[in-house]
Design a protein around this motif. Structure first.
Motif, PDB file in Angstrom:
ATOM      1  N   LEU A 181      -4.471   6.011 -11.112  1.00  0.00           N
ATOM      2  CA  LEU A 181      -3.756   5.271 -10.073  1.00  0.00           C
ATOM      3  C   LEU A 181      -3.727   6.070  -8.775  1.00  0.00           C
ATOM      4  O   LEU A 181      -4.031   5.542  -7.700  1.00  0.00           O
ATOM      5  N   VAL A 182      -3.369   7.340  -8.860  1.00  0.00           N
ATOM      6  CA  VAL A 182      -3.293   8.195  -7.671  1.00  0.00           C
ATOM      7  C   VAL A 182      -4.653   8.299  -6.988  1.00  0.00           C
ATOM      8  O   VAL A 182      -4.766   8.203  -5.765  1.00  0.00           O
ATOM      9  N   LYS A 183      -5.699   8.469  -7.795  1.00  0.00           N
ATOM     10  CA  LYS A 183      -7.050   8.583  -7.239  1.00  0.00           C
ATOM     11  C   LYS A 183      -7.442   7.322  -6.474  1.00  0.00           C
ATOM     12  O   LYS A 183      -7.940   7.386  -5.346  1.00  0.00           O
ATOM     13  N   SER A 184      -7.188   6.174  -7.085  1.00  0.00           N
ATOM     14  CA  SER A 184      -7.564   4.904  -6.469  1.00  0.00           C
ATOM     15  C   SER A 184      -6.762   4.639  -5.197  1.00  0.00           C
ATOM     16  O   SER A 184      -7.319   4.240  -4.162  1.00  0.00           O
ATOM     17  N   LEU A 185      -5.450   4.854  -5.257  1.00  0.00           N
ATOM     18  CA  LEU A 185      -4.608   4.574  -4.101  1.00  0.00           C
ATOM     19  C   LEU A 185      -4.886   5.540  -2.961  1.00  0.00           C
ATOM     20  O   LEU A 185      -4.854   5.163  -1.781  1.00  0.00           O
ATOM     21  N   SER A 186      -5.172   6.793  -3.285  1.00  0.00           N
ATOM     22  CA  SER A 186      -5.513   7.770  -2.238  1.00  0.00           C
ATOM     23  C   SER A 186      -6.790   7.355  -1.523  1.00  0.00           C
ATOM     24  O   SER A 186      -6.913   7.511  -0.299  1.00  0.00           O
ATOM     25  N   ALA A 187      -7.742   6.824  -2.285  1.00  0.00           N
ATOM     26  CA  ALA A 187      -8.995   6.354  -1.680  1.00  0.00           C
ATOM     27  C   ALA A 187      -8.730   5.191  -0.729  1.00  0.00           C
ATOM     28  O   ALA A 187      -9.326   5.104   0.349  1.00  0.00           O
ATOM     29  N   VAL A 188      -7.816   4.294  -1.106  1.00  0.00           N
ATOM     30  CA  VAL A 188      -7.466   3.157  -0.247  1.00  0.00           C
ATOM     31  C   VAL A 188      -6.859   3.647   1.059  1.00  0.00           C
ATOM     32  O   VAL A 188      -7.235   3.190   2.150  1.00  0.00           O
ATOM     33  N   VAL A 189      -5.910   4.583   0.951  1.00  0.00           N
ATOM     34  CA  VAL A 189      -5.263   5.113   2.156  1.00  0.00           C
ATOM     35  C   VAL A 189      -6.301   5.790   3.050  1.00  0.00           C
ATOM     36  O   VAL A 189      -6.309   5.594   4.275  1.00  0.00           O
ATOM     37  N   GLU A 190      -7.180   6.572   2.447  1.00  0.00           N
ATOM     38  CA  GLU A 190      -8.221   7.264   3.214  1.00  0.00           C
ATOM     39  C   GLU A 190      -9.103   6.272   3.959  1.00  0.00           C
ATOM     40  O   GLU A 190      -9.389   6.443   5.154  1.00  0.00           O
ATOM     41  N   ASP A 191      -9.532   5.215   3.269  1.00  0.00           N
ATOM     42  CA  ASP A 191     -10.395   4.217   3.912  1.00  0.00           C
ATOM     43  C   ASP A 191      -9.674   3.518   5.065  1.00  0.00           C
ATOM     44  O   ASP A 191     -10.263   3.286   6.129  1.00  0.00           O
ATOM     45  N   CYS A 192      -8.398   3.175   4.862  1.00  0.00           N
ATOM     46  CA  CYS A 192      -7.640   2.479   5.906  1.00  0.00           C
ATOM     47  C   CYS A 192      -7.438   3.363   7.134  1.00  0.00           C
ATOM     48  O   CYS A 192      -7.625   2.913   8.271  1.00  0.00           O
ATOM     49  N   VAL A 193      -7.044   4.604   6.911  1.00  0.00           N
ATOM     50  CA  VAL A 193      -6.801   5.527   8.036  1.00  0.00           C
ATOM     51  C   VAL A 193      -8.070   5.707   8.857  1.00  0.00           C
ATOM     52  O   VAL A 193      -8.051   5.655  10.092  1.00  0.00           O
ATOM     53  N   ASN A 194      -9.190   5.891   8.188  1.00  0.00           N
ATOM     54  CA  ASN A 194     -10.439   6.135   8.911  1.00  0.00           C
ATOM     55  C   ASN A 194     -11.002   4.864   9.539  1.00  0.00           C
ATOM     56  O   ASN A 194     -11.709   4.928  10.542  1.00  0.00           O
ATOM     57  N   LYS A 195     -10.674   3.736   8.994  1.00  0.00           N
ATOM     58  CA  LYS A 195     -11.123   2.468   9.594  1.00  0.00           C
ATOM     59  C   LYS A 195     -10.400   2.221  10.918  1.00  0.00           C
ATOM     60  O   LYS A 195     -10.989   1.714  11.872  1.00  0.00           O
ATOM     61  N   VAL A 196      -9.130   2.585  10.970  1.00  0.00           N
ATOM     62  CA  VAL A 196      -8.336   2.373  12.177  1.00  0.00           C
ATOM     63  C   VAL A 196      -8.562   3.478  13.201  1.00  0.00           C
ATOM     64  O   VAL A 196      -8.640   3.239  14.409  1.00  0.00           O
ATOM     65  N   GLY A 197      -8.700   4.729  12.727  1.00  0.00           N
ATOM     66  CA  GLY A 197      -8.806   5.862  13.638  1.00  0.00           C
ATOM     67  C   GLY A 197      -7.433   6.443  13.932  1.00  0.00           C
ATOM     68  O   GLY A 197      -6.410   5.783  13.731  1.00  0.00           O
ATOM     69  N   VAL A 198      -7.401   7.685  14.388  1.00  0.00           N
ATOM     70  CA  VAL A 198      -6.143   8.405  14.560  1.00  0.00           C
ATOM     71  C   VAL A 198      -6.058   9.029  15.948  1.00  0.00           C
ATOM     72  O   VAL A 198      -6.977   9.723  16.384  1.00  0.00           O
ATOM     73  N   ASP A 199      -4.953   8.761  16.646  1.00  0.00           N
ATOM     74  CA  ASP A 199      -4.682   9.395  17.936  1.00  0.00           C
ATOM     75  C   ASP A 199      -4.250  10.834  17.655  1.00  0.00           C
ATOM     76  O   ASP A 199      -3.155  11.079  17.147  1.00  0.00           O
ATOM     77  N   VAL A 200      -5.103  11.767  17.974  1.00  0.00           N
ATOM     78  CA  VAL A 200      -4.866  13.167  17.597  1.00  0.00           C
ATOM     79  C   VAL A 200      -3.632  13.759  18.256  1.00  0.00           C
ATOM     80  O   VAL A 200      -3.048  14.730  17.748  1.00  0.00           O
TER      81      VAL A 200
END
Length: 724
Positions: free
Chosen positions: A481-500
């Protein structure tokens, strides 16, 4: 690697070169988001979802071939070397098949069959299996006369030989493989209530006497059944009958490979003899079916867990990618009766400007003081929105705030926000580090306000399991569960981009190539030096080298910095190409941004596509047309009916507006503002057949529903979607 690459090429319809390239990237530690976004020409444009499937399958095959090699090495010590088994091991396609083949050679204790072999009864077992005829005792007697080294009673010899045959059949890999496949395709899953558990197991009463074809049982029902089994309320089993002959061996057991049970000779396709079929019937009843039933139940549980994790992952993705309200002044409101209503003022940059606690539901003097305090905060800080948590006292608090806003004619609005996980965040190390001097309850109000501004930026601080969009998450393996959900969060964050310059360490830690330590280094650097002015400046931060920079730079945004392209998703490795494009048209690189006329001219310049690859070239043009665009939808909020405060206010036929809080395989749960989500069954989601609820609704969607029924004692609300 070539063998694995060939397998993956066939499974994912890729060229061998592409598969090998992707594997090389994974071996180098390159992240999925980076490959999906900036190496499309190497992958044929594979999505992040398919790349993760590719990655998981690659890891499985690597482990499979390692185990294969280990088993083959161990077989070398066996005399005579089991050549036929070794060949099957080399061709095995699953770990289960591998272990089935190896099982006869890795016994940890001696069985009755082993003892029989030790007494020299192996050849007798072969003869009994291979020769036709009904008189077993006569065969045994003849064999005993011709084998003077074996001296024992006829009955003992027969029993020992039968043990050898039974074990060989029960451990036959072909039989086990076929059996699992048949049971999964034609078997039924059955459950019965355990005697004496009818009353305390009432919530499982639908499964007290249940049966359903295995191939039709959905994952959510499987998990409910396995939970009932875990809680000792239900007894689960598998049933298989062929033409009503449950006591005899099913006809599918009569497979040609069984003619080869003790020999390595060429197989014949002749049917089994009556004696062989009798042995099969006996082993089916005493050993084989029990083994297959256990294997099938294990596979069903694994399948159910995968389904539950997928539901959770899909809902989490929808929640994280839900529309942000953006930069506005928000008053975070964490409702409560006895402990008061906690308030936190958040400015456009998500900074805390003020906080307090009011008691609007206490005696008159405190209620009036609460009105005065709230009014002062709203006016002093020019609040645009009041984000109210949807927990205890939510509707009462909303009514209190709305009444004040209307009576004083204030220019702000109220919105109810899910507070799932806010209490977890409040007491977390992340919250303590952010607000060491604030009370834990105020931190909850801050989280509610910030998740309204930007759900993604705030929810990454909370363990995904605590966000409340899963189903049966406590019944699945935590590591998966942790592995799958972490992957989802990673994909979402990188899809949106981050204001450094605004991102927290929690958000930065999900950026491709960045670890939690490097994310904290960025925050520390920002605190000491001040604003980061360019992507290139990241290389000045401790721990960020060229390889790390390559992976993270494209997902980092530097707004209003030295380099205009730093605010876009164009990777720094492509800046030189953008400048060449600009030079070709006689303009500056920054002038290409949002200039559709110039960008259309570049589409007719094929040499650039040849230089960087067609996928990359298309992505560059798309990004320059709308640099730094947010892929999330526009912000919408649900307006709850103020006349509806609890389930007692609901009646059949009422039309309400609500927010989708959870999507399951059987329907969608909707918050309509009564502290209990209603269920829109999949059959009520649309005026057409719906196979998957996510085809029509997602977590965070605002929809209109009609009340079909209300069961107050059982806290159940049945709804129907309107206008979908």
């Amino acid at each position: 690697m070539r063998q694995i690459a060939n397998t993956l090429s066939n499974e994912f319809s890729l060229t061998n070169k592409m598969s090998e390239s992707i594997i090389c990237l994974f071996e180098e530690g390159v992240s999925v988001p980076f490959i999906a976004r900036y190496r499309k020409d190497m992958t044929g444009g594979m999505s992040d979802v398919n790349l993760r499937r590719f990655h998981d399958r690659w890891l499985y095959l690597v482990e499979l071939y390692k185990r294969q090699h280990s088993i083959l090495e161990s077989l070398k010590s066996i005399t005579p070397y089991p050549l036929e088994v070794a060949d099957k091991i080399k061709r095995a396609e699953t770990k289960t098949e591998l272990e089935d083949l190896y099982a006869p050679f890795k016994k940890t204790r001696k069985t009755n069959a082993d003892l029989a072999r030790g007494l020299g009864l192996g050849s007798l077992a072969e003869r009994l299996w291979a020769q036709s005829g009904d008189d077993e005792r006569a065969l045994v007697a003849i064999w005993l006369k011709s084998n003077h080294d074996v001296s024992m009673p006829l009955e003992d010899a027969l029993k020992g030989a039968q043990e050898i045959i039974m074990e060989a059949l029960s451990m036959n890999s072909d039989l086990l493989k076929k059996g699992r496949a048949v049971l999964l395709e034609k078997g039924e899953l059955v459950s019965k209530v355990i005697r004496g558990k009818q009353e305390i197991g009432d919530k499982y009463k639908d499964y007290f006497d249940y049966q359903e074809p295995i191939k039709k049982v959905p994952p959510h029902r499987l998990l409910a059944l396995f939970r009932g089994k875990k809680e000792s309320m239900l007894k689960l089993g598998v049933r298989y009958s062929e033409v009503g002959l449950e006591k005899e061996a099913p006809s599918w057991l009569n497979i040609p490979t069984l003619n080869n049970l003790f020999s390595a000779t060429v197989l014949s396709s002749s049917p089994l003899t009556k004696r062989q079929y009798d042995y099969l019937s006996l082993v089916w009843q005493s050993r084989l079916f029990l083994k297959l039933e256990s294997d099938v139940l294990s596979e069903l549980k694994e399948r159910a867990e995968e389904g539950a994790i997928k539901v959770f992952s899909d809902n989490l993705k929808d929640l994280l990618m839900s529309a942000p309200a953006g930069g506005c002044r928000v008053l975070g409101v964490d409702p409560g009766f006895r402990n008061g209503v906690k308030l936190a003022v958040i400015d456009e940059l998500a900074q805390v400007k003020a906080s307090t606690v009011i008691y609007p539901f206490s005696p008159d003097k405190q209620a009036q003081a609460a009105r005065n305090t709230l009014r002062s905060l709203l006016k002093t800080h020019q609040i645009n929105w009041l984000a109210i948590g949807n927990g205890t006292a939510s509707r009462e608090t909303e009514a209190f705030c709305t009444d004040l806003i209307r009576s004083k004619k204030l220019d702000c609005k109220t919105v109810v926000v899910s507070e799932a996980g806010a209490s977890v965040y409040s007491a977390s190390e992340v919250a303590i580090a952010e607000f060491p001097d604030l009370d834990v309850t105020i931190r909850g109000a801050i989280s509610i306000a910030r998740r309204f501004q930007d759900p993604l930026a705030e929810l990454v601080k909370i363990e995904p399991q605590a966000i409340g969009v899963g189903q049966y998450q406590h019944d699945v393996k935590p590591s998966q569960l942790v592995k799958s959900l972490s992957a989802v969060v990673e994909d979402c964050v990188n899809k949106v981009g981050v204001d450094v310059n605004l991102a927290s360490a929690s958000l930065l830690s999900y950026v491709s190539g960045l670890s939690a330590r490097l994310a904290q280094n960025i925050v520390d650097y920002r605190a000491q030096k001040g604003r980061i002015e360019s992507r290139h400046e990241l290389l000045s931060i401790k721990g960020i080298g060229e390889k790390c920079f390559e992976q993270c730079a494209g997902f980092i945004r530097v707004l209003n910095g030295k380099e205009p392209l730093d605010a876009s998703a164009v990777h720094p490795e492509s800046y030189c190409v953008v400048r060449q494009m600009a030079t070709r048209l006689g303009v500056k690189a920054c002038e290409l941004m949002r200039n559709s006329a110039l960008l259309n001219q570049l589409k007719s310049e094929p040499d650039f596509a040849t230089q960087v690859g067609s996928y990359t070239f298309t992505d560059i043009l798309d990004e320059l047309s709308k640099p730094g665009r947010d892929p999330r939808p526009e912000f919408r909020y649900a307006a709850f009916d103020h006349s509806v405060q609890s389930m007692n206010d609901l009646h059949e036929g009422m039309t309400l507006e609500g927010v989708v809080t959870n999507v399951a395989a059987f329907g969608a749960f909707v918050d309509i503002g009564v502290h209990q989500d209603g269920l829109v069954h999949i059959s009520q989601l649309a005026n057409r057949f719906v196979k998957d609820p996510r085809e029509v609704v997602r977590v965070g969607d605002v929809i209109k529903v009609v009340v079909l029924g209300v069961d107050v004692p059982r806290k159940r609300i049945s709804l129907k979607a309107q206008g979908i």
